[in-house]
Design an enzyme around this catalytic site. Sequence first.
Site, PDB file in Angstrom:
ATOM      1  N   SER A   1       5.325  -9.124   2.827  1.00 42.75           N
ATOM      2  CA  SER A   1       4.241  -9.112   1.855  1.00 42.75           C
ATOM      3  C   SER A   1       4.623  -9.797   0.540  1.00 42.75           C
ATOM      4  O   SER A   1       5.092 -10.922   0.588  1.00 42.75           O
ATOM      5  CB  SER A   1       3.810  -7.657   1.636  1.00 42.75           C
ATOM      6  OG  SER A   1       2.490  -7.634   1.203  1.00 42.75           O
TER       7      SER A   1
ATOM      8  N   LYS B   1       6.674 -13.445  -0.023  1.00 39.78           N
ATOM      9  CA  LYS B   1       6.441 -14.581  -0.927  1.00 39.78           C
ATOM     10  C   LYS B   1       7.787 -14.909  -1.596  1.00 39.78           C
ATOM     11  O   LYS B   1       8.175 -16.067  -1.740  1.00 39.78           O
ATOM     12  CB  LYS B   1       5.393 -14.231  -1.990  1.00 39.78           C
ATOM     13  CG  LYS B   1       4.059 -13.672  -1.433  1.00 39.78           C
ATOM     14  CD  LYS B   1       3.061 -13.354  -2.554  1.00 39.78           C
ATOM     15  CE  LYS B   1       2.092 -12.215  -2.302  1.00 39.78           C
ATOM     16  NZ  LYS B   1       1.090 -12.342  -1.286  1.00 39.78           N
TER      17      LYS B   1
ATOM     18  N   TRP C   1      -6.595  -9.603   5.141  1.00 40.78           N
ATOM     19  CA  TRP C   1      -6.413  -9.883   3.708  1.00 40.78           C
ATOM     20  C   TRP C   1      -5.387 -11.010   3.500  1.00 40.78           C
ATOM     21  O   TRP C   1      -5.499 -11.819   2.584  1.00 40.78           O
ATOM     22  CB  TRP C   1      -5.955  -8.580   3.040  1.00 40.78           C
ATOM     23  CG  TRP C   1      -5.703  -8.585   1.571  1.00 40.78           C
ATOM     24  CD1 TRP C   1      -4.510  -8.330   0.957  1.00 40.78           C
ATOM     25  CD2 TRP C   1      -6.650  -8.810   0.520  1.00 40.78           C
ATOM     26  NE1 TRP C   1      -4.668  -8.378  -0.401  1.00 40.78           N
ATOM     27  CE2 TRP C   1      -5.968  -8.672  -0.700  1.00 40.78           C
ATOM     28  CE3 TRP C   1      -8.015  -9.113   0.499  1.00 40.78           C
ATOM     29  CZ2 TRP C   1      -6.595  -8.832  -1.948  1.00 40.78           C
ATOM     30  CZ3 TRP C   1      -8.631  -9.270  -0.744  1.00 40.78           C
ATOM     31  CH2 TRP C   1      -7.931  -9.136  -1.939  1.00 40.78           C
TER      32      TRP C   1
ATOM     33  N   HIS D   1      -0.798  -4.331   8.334  1.00 38.74           N
ATOM     34  CA  HIS D   1       0.126  -4.897   7.356  1.00 38.74           C
ATOM     35  C   HIS D   1       1.365  -4.002   7.288  1.00 38.74           C
ATOM     36  O   HIS D   1       1.310  -2.902   6.740  1.00 38.74           O
ATOM     37  CB  HIS D   1      -0.618  -4.901   6.017  1.00 38.74           C
ATOM     38  CG  HIS D   1       0.103  -5.578   4.907  1.00 38.74           C
ATOM     39  ND1 HIS D   1       0.288  -6.938   4.871  1.00 38.74           N
ATOM     40  CD2 HIS D   1       0.668  -5.084   3.783  1.00 38.74           C
ATOM     41  CE1 HIS D   1       0.921  -7.255   3.755  1.00 38.74           C
ATOM     42  NE2 HIS D   1       1.175  -6.147   3.086  1.00 38.74           N
TER      43      HIS D   1
END
Length: 425
Positions: A261, A265, A352, A402
């Site tokens: 998540s 990044k 998302w 997720h």
Amino acid sequence: MQNFRFFIIVFICTPMAFAQSDTNYDERKVPHFEVPEILTSFKGEKISSTNDWAKKRRPELLRFFQEQVYGKVPGILDDFSFKVLEHSDRAINGKAKRKQVQLTFDRNGKTLRFTILIYTPIKVAKAPIFLGYNFYGNHTVGSDEHVIISKAWARNNEAFEIEEHTLTEKSRGVRSSRWAIEKIIDGGYGLATIYYGEVDPDKHDFSDGVHQLLYKKGQDEPKNDEWGSIAGWAWGLSRAMDYFSMDSDVDASQVIVFGHSRLGKASLWAGATDTRFAGVISNNSGCGGAALSKRRFGETIAVINNSFPHWFCKNFRSYNNNEDALAVDQHQLMALIAPRPLYVASAQEDQWADPYGEFLSTHYVTPLYHLFGKEGITSNKMPETNAPIQNTVAYHIRTGKHDVTDYDWEQYISWAKKFVAGSKK
Ligand code: GTR
């Protein structure tokens, strides 16, 4: 009256609620956009050799991401002292060594400390490792009672009994389902993890964390093109890498940087800025990670910058609802990782994060891997769920939400053995 009522409704909506209800989850509504070319320079020059790539194209792309997206580190901050706080040869049912190493940085009269928890398999003399941040402290990744509890600020979490921003014994092991430690060790790999809040607390406040160590006189927040939190976290991963080159239990040429998540990044940005990482894994990293921004599917640049104003550099805000103006997209972040092995993973219920946009990045970066004689992902057709495609560039989408699961780790371990081990950087 009608108009007045309308005004009230718009006015009371929070920006987040407004943005969320605006979210596009419909593939048919994805706008038409140009995918920025990897093998053509900003000036329009064709890049046809790995030499041209390294000399002309890679530097300009790196600069763009540094100045417009994540922000650049405004100085060099890599001198540290370290201390082994604790170690044992009998961790993880006797299968692993455990080491807890604290790195200390002093600058500008400020001190930053973070602790790396390292497990390495007893059976492997110098182990390849996965390195990744955790969200709630090193003590949450497993039930190991010897893992030190961080004193750093933490986000409150009712389910984990984290109150008053303080980590306690109550949260030991609460995130063990995300860290398949025994599988990793059995696979011949080590695991190193750091609590991300020790490097930069995840809140919109630049008076704490790593940033303040590099402020110039009178500065109290990063400039428009200077680092946000993601770049701060990536910096921390590179410093862990510095440390590994001094640790005889770790094979520093075989460190695979992993993140989930927001921390995915960070792992992508660390892999892009630091070529010492032998491989990079992005788990459900979504917007500002593996997903193409120009698709505006799920979370968008405007939404992420509003919800988390501290993650990216301030210049990135000029692309809020203005994706067409962006000269790059996230497949070019992956290009900065090439030709090193790269794994992108999505989850079916994680719309998302735009799974198809995450997949497409791996597809669009593939011509660059081909230039290096490596296999990527040639098809632009989304693979079936739970049917990984594994080459030097790898991708899977699994069932579920997720999260990081054993399934994800099983793929990462088998892929690492095939594509990272022995790969020439
Ligand atoms: C969400 C954010 C995502 C992702 C996620 C996470 O709230 O919108 O970009 O980073 O948090 O880190 O869990």
